[in-house]
Scaffold this motif. Structure first.
Motif, short mmCIF file in Angstrom:
data_model
loop_
_atom_site.label_atom_id
_atom_site.label_comp_id
_atom_site.label_asym_id
_atom_site.label_seq_id
_atom_site.Cartn_x
_atom_site.Cartn_y
_atom_site.Cartn_z
N ALA A 1 -1.04 -21.68 -10.56
CA ALA A 1 -0.79 -21.52 -12.00
C ALA A 1 0.56 -20.84 -12.24
N ALA B 1 -5.64 -25.51 -12.27
CA ALA B 1 -4.76 -24.35 -12.32
C ALA B 1 -3.30 -24.78 -12.54
N GLY C 1 -1.08 -23.73 -15.92
CA GLY C 1 0.23 -23.10 -15.88
C GLY C 1 1.30 -23.91 -16.58
N PRO D 1 -1.10 -17.26 -16.16
CA PRO D 1 -1.56 -17.39 -14.77
C PRO D 1 -2.55 -16.31 -14.36
#
Length: 128
Positions: free
Chosen positions: A61, A106, A110, A116
């Motif tokens: 992320a 993930a 991001g 994150p």
């Protein structure tokens, strides 16, 4: 003859000035992509250095977040790198489709600008 030469020079100048904006945008895209690639590498390097169980998704992320903040070129680089890594990893590592799906979630989180730290495991040193 002079008129034709002048007309051609004027055409070149007009085309160059009209396309200058496109060239600047293209140059910025490339700079963003190079910077985004560096962001992805830095997140990978930090993940390897930290060697912390459960931190994989956080670094996915973070790398995508940092790269995407640079602009469209950075987001593009993050997507290409993430997709290539997951494609390779899913066929080689044997971790399975569920791990690949979670990694991609993930990555997308991001790239969309999500924090994150959502994936940050407890106890990961603050250096990261």
């Amino acid at each position: 003859m002079r008129f034709c030469v002048c007309l051609m020079l004027l055409s070149v100048v007009l085309c160059a000035s009209a396309d200058g904006f496109g060239l600047r945008r293209a140059g910025q895209f490339v700079r963003d992509a190079v910077g985004g690639t560096w962001d992805m590498y830095r997140a990978y390097r930090d993940m390897r250095e930290a060697n912390y169980i459960g931190a994989d998704k956080y670094f996915h992320a973070r790398g995508n977040y940092d790269a995407a903040r640079r602009g469209p070129g950075g987001a593009w680089a993050a997507k290409v790198i993430s997709d290539a890594r997951e494609g390779w990893q899913s066929s080689v590592s044997g971790r399975g489709a569920e791990d690949t799906r979670a990694d991609q979630e993930a990555n997308e989180w991001g790239r969309r600008g999500g924090d994150p730290n959502r994936y940050r495991p407890k106890g990961l040193p603050s250096k990261y």
